[in-house]
Design a protein around this motif. Structure first.
Motif, mmCIF file in Angstrom:
data_model
loop_
_atom_site.group_PDB
_atom_site.id
_atom_site.type_symbol
_atom_site.label_atom_id
_atom_site.label_comp_id
_atom_site.label_asym_id
_atom_site.label_seq_id
_atom_site.Cartn_x
_atom_site.Cartn_y
_atom_site.Cartn_z
ATOM 1 N N GLU A 22 -56.731 136.413 -55.919
ATOM 2 C CA GLU A 22 -55.764 136.609 -57.007
ATOM 3 C C GLU A 22 -56.043 137.903 -57.759
ATOM 4 O OE1 GLU A 22 -55.606 133.200 -59.535
ATOM 5 O OE2 GLU A 22 -55.182 131.806 -57.896
ATOM 6 N N ALA A 23 -57.315 138.217 -57.954
ATOM 7 C CA ALA A 23 -57.661 139.467 -58.640
ATOM 8 C C ALA A 23 -57.237 140.680 -57.823
ATOM 9 C CB ALA A 23 -59.166 139.513 -58.913
ATOM 10 N N LEU A 24 -57.347 140.594 -56.506
ATOM 11 C CA LEU A 24 -56.914 141.701 -55.653
ATOM 12 C C LEU A 24 -55.415 141.915 -55.751
ATOM 13 C CD1 LEU A 24 -59.057 141.039 -52.441
ATOM 14 C CD2 LEU A 24 -59.502 142.675 -54.261
ATOM 15 N N VAL A 25 -54.669 140.824 -55.810
ATOM 16 C CA VAL A 25 -53.215 140.935 -55.977
ATOM 17 C C VAL A 25 -52.898 141.601 -57.313
ATOM 18 C CG1 VAL A 25 -51.079 139.632 -56.269
ATOM 19 C CG2 VAL A 25 -52.708 138.975 -54.479
ATOM 20 N N ALA A 26 -53.606 141.198 -58.365
ATOM 21 C CA ALA A 26 -53.384 141.802 -59.679
ATOM 22 C C ALA A 26 -53.744 143.281 -59.680
ATOM 23 C CB ALA A 26 -54.195 141.058 -60.733
ATOM 24 N N ALA A 27 -54.783 143.634 -58.937
ATOM 25 C CA ALA A 27 -55.205 145.036 -58.885
ATOM 26 C C ALA A 27 -54.127 145.926 -58.277
ATOM 27 C CB ALA A 27 -56.502 145.159 -58.092
ATOM 28 N N VAL A 28 -53.438 145.424 -57.259
ATOM 29 C CA VAL A 28 -52.364 146.207 -56.638
ATOM 30 C C VAL A 28 -51.335 146.610 -57.681
ATOM 31 C CG1 VAL A 28 -50.469 146.119 -54.974
ATOM 32 C CG2 VAL A 28 -52.693 145.156 -54.358
ATOM 33 N N GLU A 29 -51.039 145.698 -58.584
ATOM 34 C CA GLU A 29 -50.039 145.976 -59.629
ATOM 35 C C GLU A 29 -50.596 146.897 -60.704
ATOM 36 O OE1 GLU A 29 -47.510 143.548 -63.073
ATOM 37 O OE2 GLU A 29 -48.506 142.443 -61.449
ATOM 38 N N HIS A 30 -51.824 146.656 -61.133
ATOM 39 C CA HIS A 30 -52.380 147.397 -62.267
ATOM 40 C C HIS A 30 -52.909 148.778 -61.895
ATOM 41 C CE1 HIS A 30 -52.288 143.383 -64.141
ATOM 42 N NE2 HIS A 30 -52.371 144.028 -65.302
ATOM 43 N N TRP A 31 -53.190 149.013 -60.614
ATOM 44 C CA TRP A 31 -53.803 150.273 -60.217
ATOM 45 C C TRP A 31 -52.791 151.250 -59.610
ATOM 46 C CZ3 TRP A 31 -58.878 148.440 -57.342
ATOM 47 C CH2 TRP A 31 -59.675 147.718 -58.238
ATOM 48 N N GLN A 32 -51.536 151.047 -59.882
ATOM 49 C CA GLN A 32 -50.519 151.932 -59.307
ATOM 50 C C GLN A 32 -50.714 153.385 -59.724
ATOM 51 O OE1 GLN A 32 -48.177 151.265 -57.058
ATOM 52 N NE2 GLN A 32 -48.923 149.153 -56.887
ATOM 53 N N SER A 33 -51.193 153.590 -60.938
ATOM 54 C CA SER A 33 -51.356 154.960 -61.439
ATOM 55 C C SER A 33 -52.741 155.532 -61.150
ATOM 56 C CB SER A 33 -51.105 154.999 -62.954
ATOM 57 O OG SER A 33 -51.985 154.116 -63.627
ATOM 58 N N GLY A 34 -53.567 154.776 -60.475
ATOM 59 C CA GLY A 34 -54.899 155.269 -60.130
ATOM 60 C C GLY A 34 -55.963 154.210 -60.315
ATOM 61 N N LEU A 35 -57.123 154.441 -59.686
ATOM 62 C CA LEU A 35 -58.210 153.478 -59.776
ATOM 63 C C LEU A 35 -58.885 153.538 -61.138
ATOM 64 C CD1 LEU A 35 -60.003 153.994 -56.320
ATOM 65 C CD2 LEU A 35 -58.211 152.361 -56.902
ATOM 66 N N PRO A 36 -59.377 152.399 -61.649
ATOM 67 C CA PRO A 36 -60.129 152.417 -62.904
ATOM 68 C C PRO A 36 -61.492 153.059 -62.683
ATOM 69 C CG PRO A 36 -60.195 150.229 -61.927
ATOM 70 C CD PRO A 36 -59.248 151.043 -61.086
ATOM 71 N N PRO A 37 -62.202 153.405 -63.767
ATOM 72 C CA PRO A 37 -63.517 154.050 -63.602
ATOM 73 C C PRO A 37 -64.517 153.203 -62.826
ATOM 74 C CG PRO A 37 -62.714 154.264 -65.856
ATOM 75 C CD PRO A 37 -61.777 153.325 -65.166
ATOM 76 N N ASN A 38 -64.435 151.886 -62.979
ATOM 77 C CA ASN A 38 -65.366 150.986 -62.297
ATOM 78 C C ASN A 38 -64.572 149.888 -61.593
ATOM 79 O OD1 ASN A 38 -67.406 149.320 -61.419
ATOM 80 N ND2 ASN A 38 -68.189 148.817 -63.456
ATOM 81 N N PRO A 39 -64.045 150.164 -60.396
ATOM 82 C CA PRO A 39 -63.194 149.178 -59.716
ATOM 83 C C PRO A 39 -63.878 147.836 -59.479
ATOM 84 C CG PRO A 39 -63.031 151.322 -58.646
ATOM 85 C CD PRO A 39 -64.156 151.411 -59.615
ATOM 86 N N GLY A 40 -65.161 147.877 -59.099
ATOM 87 C CA GLY A 40 -65.880 146.633 -58.854
ATOM 88 C C GLY A 40 -66.002 145.791 -60.104
ATOM 89 N N GLY A 41 -66.308 146.439 -61.225
ATOM 90 C CA GLY A 41 -66.402 145.719 -62.492
ATOM 91 C C GLY A 41 -65.063 145.135 -62.912
ATOM 92 N N TRP A 42 -63.992 145.913 -62.691
ATOM 93 C CA TRP A 42 -62.640 145.428 -63.017
ATOM 94 C C TRP A 42 -62.325 144.175 -62.208
ATOM 95 C CZ3 TRP A 42 -58.005 143.935 -61.262
ATOM 96 C CH2 TRP A 42 -56.887 144.024 -62.095
ATOM 97 N N LEU A 43 -62.609 144.220 -60.909
ATOM 98 C CA LEU A 43 -62.317 143.073 -60.046
ATOM 99 C C LEU A 43 -63.155 141.855 -60.435
ATOM 100 C CD1 LEU A 43 -62.035 144.777 -56.541
ATOM 101 C CD2 LEU A 43 -60.190 143.686 -57.817
ATOM 102 N N THR A 44 -64.421 142.085 -60.781
ATOM 103 C CA THR A 44 -65.281 140.964 -61.173
ATOM 104 C C THR A 44 -64.763 140.299 -62.435
ATOM 105 O OG1 THR A 44 -67.214 142.022 -60.164
ATOM 106 C CG2 THR A 44 -67.630 140.305 -61.791
ATOM 107 N N THR A 45 -64.400 141.117 -63.419
ATOM 108 C CA THR A 45 -63.872 140.567 -64.674
ATOM 109 C C THR A 45 -62.565 139.820 -64.437
ATOM 110 O OG1 THR A 45 -64.895 142.349 -65.951
ATOM 111 C CG2 THR A 45 -63.088 141.147 -66.996
ATOM 112 N N ALA A 46 -61.662 140.442 -63.668
ATOM 113 C CA ALA A 46 -60.368 139.808 -63.410
ATOM 114 C C ALA A 46 -60.537 138.514 -62.626
ATOM 115 C CB ALA A 46 -59.458 140.766 -62.655
#
Length: 415
Positions: free
Chosen positions: A35-59
């Motif tokens: 589910e977090a990966l699906v959310a990332a596809v939507e939220h990362w359209q404008s570019g990757l966050p500074p810490n993608p792994g941390g973002w995915l873990t939190t989400a």
């Protein structure tokens, strides 16, 4: 490969392992990460966050908590989760402290069937698809899907907790853990799917975990053998594909591009295994690779020694794949006709390397029409772009008739 795909493949196993430790539920961890990966596809359209792994873990953590809260029996489930996960600093942590190595050991629980242990770990840790895993096991995708479903159901029914393995847990699970790390490495070494011929994040992760395992069990020769095998295979990575991405077989590689530091480390491990003198599968495979990497040129390879090593391996493990690799060495010692008779007797018609080996042996025997058909079968059986390009080029170089003798060449020994 897109940036998103690269991040997902690199971070998937880390995040699943982290959530499994926290919540003690493999199903919940995998679903939350998905589910977090699906959310990332939507939220990362404008570019990757500074810490993608941390973002995915939190989400994923939030997704898991939301899922627990939505359950009708959420209070019971939360209490069960707390019982399964003990974060108390006074509790012994056990010998395995790395989340991902810990996940390997929990998936290799003796309550699960051996093939299910390996498949489940590949799915959860490596993020491999069901199709990837099915191809590694040479079984239909539907069969592998059923195995994974049964394994997860078994974990839930048997209430197998995600806990730190104690020392007594290590030995009975070790052979499966080693098999898992080897398969993860192999999927990265010659990728079964995707546009890239290799998946370096998988080979790097397999080596990292093998190093941790060697520190954990320094006296276990099969652990040292596996690490040596991975290092010696990885040492050739820079020479395995040309600038166009086409596979370069071992006999044609530029050996000046091999990593001499990795070779030295691998050879030292092989020598240490020889001193112990308790040969096993990974030690023998490492020894084969040591012979290859010790030769200054392909023509200097000691194929007699390699054949003898495969003889010893076959005595331990009488499988068609071992017999196939032995036949490749036999072709260099006794000729392609002897090897072809051995290869044709093997029940491996669903395995791309079997078709590729037959194609090369038939080519060397001047049987161009048969070789062409074998190359076609090999190309159809692999999705790796670098390997397909190599096989297609070899097919195109065949003589137009069976009477024309092709130039001599080497069998496609694993590169």
């Amino acid at each position: 490969m897109s940036d998103l795909d690269a991040v997902f493949k690199q971070e998937y196993g880390k995040v699943v392992a982290s959530l499994a430790r926290r919540f003690g539920d493999l199903d919940l961890a995998e679903e939350a990460v998905s589910e977090a990966l699906v959310a990332a596809v939507e939220h990362w359209q404008s570019g990757l966050p500074p810490n993608p792994g941390g973002w995915l873990t939190t989400a994923a953590t939030r997704k898991a908590l939301d899922r627990l809260r939505r359950e009708s029996a959420r209070d019971t489930k939360q209490r069960e989760a707390l019982m399964l996960v003990d974060d108390s600093p006074t509790e012994p942590t056990g010998p395995v402290v790395d989340d991902r190595l810990r996940l390997v050991f929990i998936c290799c629980h003796p309550a699960l069937a051996p093939e299910a242990r390996v498949a489940l770990t590949l799915r959860l840790l490596g993020g491999l698809t069901v199709a990837d895993i099915a191809r590694a096991f040479l079984v239909p995708e539907t069969t592998m899907a059923q195995r994974l479903t049964r394994a997860k159901a078994k974990i839930k029914k048997a209430r197998i907790p995600y806990r730190v393995p104690v020392t007594e847990d290590l030995a009975p699970r070790l052979s499966t853990v080693l098999a898992v790390l080897y398969l993860i490495f192999n999927e990265g070494y010659l990728a079964g799917t995707g546009e890239a011929p290799v998946r370096r994040e998988l080979t790097a992760e397999a080596i990292r975990l093998a190093r941790l395992l060697h520190v954990l069990l320094p006296e276990e020769p099969e652990v040292a053998g596996l690490l040596a095998l991975l290092l010696l295979s990885e040492s050739r990575v820079a020479a395995r594909f040309d600038e166009d991405g086409e596979l370069v077989p071992l006999g044609e590689q530029d050996r000046s591009g091999w990593d001499r530091d990795l070779i030295a480390e691998g050879h030292a491990l092989v020598r240490a295994c020889l001193r112990v003198n308790r040969p096993g599968r990974y030690q023998l495979l490492a020894a084969v690779n040591a012979v290859h990497t010790d030769a200054p040129a392909a023509s200097a390879t000691d194929w007699g020694q390699i054949t003898a090593l495969y003889d010893r391996l076959y005595a331990l493990e009488q499988t068609p794949v071992v017999a196939l690799n032995r036949a490749i060495a036999v072709a260099e010692v006794d000729g392609p006709a002897v090897a072809l008779a051995q290869v044709d007797a093997l029940p491996l018609d669903g395995y791309h390397a079997w078709h590729a080996t037959r194609a090369d042996l038939l080519r060397r025997l001047g049987r161009s029409a048969e070789a062409r058909a074998a190359y076609d079968a090999a190309i159809a059986a692999t999705q790796n772009p670098g390997e397909r390009a190599y096989l297609a080029r070899r097919r195109g170089s065949l003589a137009p008739s069976q009477t024309a003798k092709p130039p001599p060449g080497r069998s496609p020994h694993p590169n």
